[in-house]
Design a protein around this motif. Structure first.
Motif, PDB file in Angstrom:
ATOM      1  N   PRO A 125       0.841  -1.204   0.000  1.00  0.00           N
ATOM      2  CA  PRO A 125       0.000   0.000   0.000  1.00  0.00           C
ATOM      3  C   PRO A 125       0.875   1.253   0.000  1.00  0.00           C
ATOM      4  O   PRO A 125       2.068   1.178   0.332  1.00  0.00           O
ATOM      5  N   PRO A 126       0.302   2.402  -0.377  1.00  0.00           N
ATOM      6  CA  PRO A 126       1.077   3.635  -0.362  1.00  0.00           C
ATOM      7  C   PRO A 126       1.719   3.827   1.012  1.00  0.00           C
ATOM      8  O   PRO A 126       1.035   3.749   2.025  1.00  0.00           O
ATOM      9  N   PHE A 127       3.041   4.040   1.011  1.00  0.00           N
ATOM     10  CA  PHE A 127       3.731   4.198   2.291  1.00  0.00           C
ATOM     11  C   PHE A 127       4.527   5.503   2.287  1.00  0.00           C
ATOM     12  O   PHE A 127       4.918   6.006   1.229  1.00  0.00           O
ATOM     13  N   THR A 128       4.746   6.003   3.488  1.00  0.00           N
ATOM     14  CA  THR A 128       5.365   7.309   3.663  1.00  0.00           C
ATOM     15  C   THR A 128       6.290   7.267   4.860  1.00  0.00           C
ATOM     16  O   THR A 128       6.006   6.572   5.828  1.00  0.00           O
ATOM     17  N   SER A 129       7.357   8.032   4.806  1.00  0.00           N
ATOM     18  CA  SER A 129       8.056   8.372   6.040  1.00  0.00           C
ATOM     19  C   SER A 129       7.822   9.850   6.297  1.00  0.00           C
ATOM     20  O   SER A 129       8.139  10.688   5.447  1.00  0.00           O
ATOM     21  N   THR A 130       7.276  10.168   7.460  1.00  0.00           N
ATOM     22  CA  THR A 130       7.051  11.581   7.785  1.00  0.00           C
ATOM     23  C   THR A 130       8.173  12.131   8.665  1.00  0.00           C
ATOM     24  O   THR A 130       8.074  13.237   9.186  1.00  0.00           O
ATOM     25  N   LYS A 131       9.269  11.356   8.798  1.00  0.00           N
ATOM     26  CA  LYS A 131      10.368  11.831   9.648  1.00  0.00           C
ATOM     27  C   LYS A 131      11.049  13.103   9.134  1.00  0.00           C
ATOM     28  O   LYS A 131      11.547  13.883   9.945  1.00  0.00           O
ATOM     29  N   PRO A 132      11.115  13.359   7.812  1.00  0.00           N
ATOM     30  CA  PRO A 132      11.685  14.646   7.406  1.00  0.00           C
ATOM     31  C   PRO A 132      10.868  15.829   7.915  1.00  0.00           C
ATOM     32  O   PRO A 132      11.352  16.957   7.936  1.00  0.00           O
ATOM     33  N   VAL A 133       9.617  15.577   8.327  1.00  0.00           N
ATOM     34  CA  VAL A 133       8.755  16.653   8.819  1.00  0.00           C
ATOM     35  C   VAL A 133       8.976  16.884  10.315  1.00  0.00           C
ATOM     36  O   VAL A 133       9.303  17.992  10.743  1.00  0.00           O
ATOM     37  N   HIS A 134       8.817  15.809  11.118  1.00  0.00           N
ATOM     38  CA  HIS A 134       8.901  15.970  12.577  1.00  0.00           C
ATOM     39  C   HIS A 134      10.208  15.428  13.145  1.00  0.00           C
ATOM     40  O   HIS A 134      10.408  15.457  14.360  1.00  0.00           O
ATOM     41  N   GLY A 135      11.080  14.942  12.283  1.00  0.00           N
ATOM     42  CA  GLY A 135      12.352  14.393  12.744  1.00  0.00           C
ATOM     43  C   GLY A 135      12.175  13.031  13.376  1.00  0.00           C
ATOM     44  O   GLY A 135      11.042  12.540  13.523  1.00  0.00           O
ATOM     45  N   HIS A 136      13.299  12.429  13.730  1.00  0.00           N
ATOM     46  CA  HIS A 136      13.220  11.157  14.447  1.00  0.00           C
ATOM     47  C   HIS A 136      13.202  11.485  15.932  1.00  0.00           C
ATOM     48  O   HIS A 136      14.238  11.773  16.534  1.00  0.00           O
TER      49      HIS A 136
END
Lengths: 87, 399
Positions: B317-328
């Motif tokens: 399924p469509p997958f995303t990493s949102t870490k560039p937004v809120h960081g790790h």
């Protein structure tokens, strides 16, 4: 320039041997890192020493995953050191 | 077994104060990345992190700071207050019926760092006398339980980057088993301190450039900080008080690699996702979107992509990493990302993976990037793959 590069290569060979805990006599540019039992924890130590000595930051990432031989590692380190010196 | 629902969410992050600010930043692809500078680090190699904006930090400390609390507790308190307010919980809703499960990776990092600097660098013996209660990892969980009079069980998972996901998962298991009626669950991390930052630099997994998960030119992660807290309740408890239900926590899976401390294992990560699916009673085709752990390190991205293939086949399924937004955000990561996943579920929208430039032939999978992408009806999965080989996957769905 080429002399500096040769000198740099020699220094780095010594550094890799020391930090990778490899006998200086067994290390050569063609040697595969795997065959020298240089593993991820050794990489971190080598990279820390490179940073301390030359001020170049190399992250444990794409570039590094493609290094197979000592020469690959030296090429990467020299490129980063030259990049750092030019900056 | 009781069903478990979410009735409130709160977040403190580099994207601003509030769960909504976090979701909107993720959906719209607005990064909380900021320059960070630590005078104690001689030559700082990495110059950015997803740090709280100065006015937000001041507001959080003003609202919840005290001489007894490290910022990590203040972050958790502010997030918990928001979640409790959204859930409209009253004084009678706490007591023994309500527990707390709030994890942290580093605990009171600022207090620890300040003390080390005074003790070692200055030779001072006049350290913070409240250091022990400020540094201890469970301080955030305890302050939240004190604030609301939540006298049920209080837990603090300290499992690095899986701390928050496991804290939420544990809360779900407890609610299902009837050990409490509601739980305040999530994670908090306030790790952007010179000593912590330097040891992450030394591990060399941080990028000195942009965080680019799943992209061929990735070269490391970006540290973040913050807190995410959710009000979880049994469906019966929520219905009995006429609560507005946001979604259901449908599945939870967790396992250990029992392999390498730092290098993740695709087979175990895939097995973890499979456990969550089994727990939810869902099949891979029921998942509409995955919020990936997606740190932007080569070790994670290649492993997680392989794990996604093993779990979902060649067309996940469509997958995303949102870490560039809120960081790790380490111990808070799983909570912040679950809040983003719930935003995706409710908005039927997969947020973009920021900074993605090109397909990596070693990954073979392309994340959602550019802009948010509409997704179908279905459940949403959120993954955490931690150092120590600890994996955790959560699945949220409409009730």
């Amino acid at each position: 320039m080429s002399e500096t590069r040769e000198q740099l290569t020699r220094e780095l060979m010594k550094l890799v041997a020391k930090e990778g805990m490899v006998e200086a006599g067994t290390i050569s540019p063609e040697a595969r890192l795997e065959d020298l039992s240089i593993q991820s924890a050794d990489f971190i130590m080598i990279l820390m020493a490179i940073e301390e000595k030359y001020g170049a930051y190399i992250s444990v990432d794409n570039d590094l995953t493609e290094t197979e031989t000592v020469q690959d590692l030296l090429d990467l380190a020299i490129a980063k050191i030259e990049e750092q010196r030019a900056a | 077994m009781h069903r478990v629902v979410v009735t409130g969410m709160g977040a403190v992050s580099a994207c601003g104060l509030g769960a909504d600010a976090l979701w909107r930043a993720a959906r719209d692809g607005v990064s909380g990345r900021k320059p960070v500078h630590y005078p104690e680090i001689d030559t700082q190699r990495v110059g950015h992190a997803a740090a709280l904006a100065a006015p937000d930090l001041a507001q959080v400390i003003d609202a919840a700071g005290s001489r007894m609390r490290d910022p990590v507790a203040a972050y958790a308190l502010v997030a918990a207050r928001e979640a409790v307010a959204q859930a409209k919980l009253g004084p009678d809703d706490f007591g023994d019926a309500c527990g707390v499960s709030i994890g942290s990776g580093f605990g009171g990092a600022q207090t620890l760092n300040t003390n080390y600097l005074k003790f070692a660098a200055e030779g001072s013996m006049r350290l913070d006398p409240m250091s022990v209660p400020k540094i201890m990892n469970n301080a955030a969980a305890s302050w939240v339980s004190i604030e609301f009079g939540a006298t049920g069980p209080a837990y603090c998972m300290a499992t690095a980057c899986s701390s928050a996901s496991q804290s939420i998962g544990l809360a779900v298991q407890m609610l299902r088993a009837g050990a409490a009626q509601r739980m305040l669950a999530g994670g908090s991390e306030a790790c952007l301190e010179s000593g912590v930052f330097r040891v992450w630099e030394l591990l060399r997994v941080m990028t000195a450039d942009l965080n680019r998960p799943f992209s061929r030119d990735r070269n490391g992660m970006m540290l973040g900080e913050g807190a995410g807290v959710l009000v979880l309740e049994t469906l019966e408890a929520a219905q009995a008080r006429g609560a507005e239900i946001i979604c259901e926590i449908k599945g939870y899976g967790t396992n250990s690699d029992a392999g390498d401390l730092l290098r993740p294992d695709p087979e175990r990560a895939a097995a973890c996702m499979g456990l969550a699916l089994h727990d939810a009673g869902l099949s891979p085709a029921d998942i509409a979107h995955v919020n990936a752990h997606g740190t932007g390190t080569v070790a994670n991205d290649l492993t997680e992509a392989e794990a996604l293939r093993r779990c979902f086949g060649d067309a996940p399924p469509p997958f995303t990493s949102t870490k560039p937004v809120h960081g790790h955000a380490l111990g808070a990561a799983g909570a912040l990302e679950l809040i983003v996943s719930i935003g995706a579920l409710r908005g039927r929208m997969a947020p973009p993976t920021l900074n993605y430039t090109e397909d990596d032939p070693k990954v073979h999978l392309v994340p959602v990037h550019g802009q948010a992408q509409p997704i179908g009806a279905g459940a949403v999965m959120s993954n955490s793959l931690a150092f120590g080989g600890i994996n955790a996957s959560l699945i949220v769905a409409d009730v």
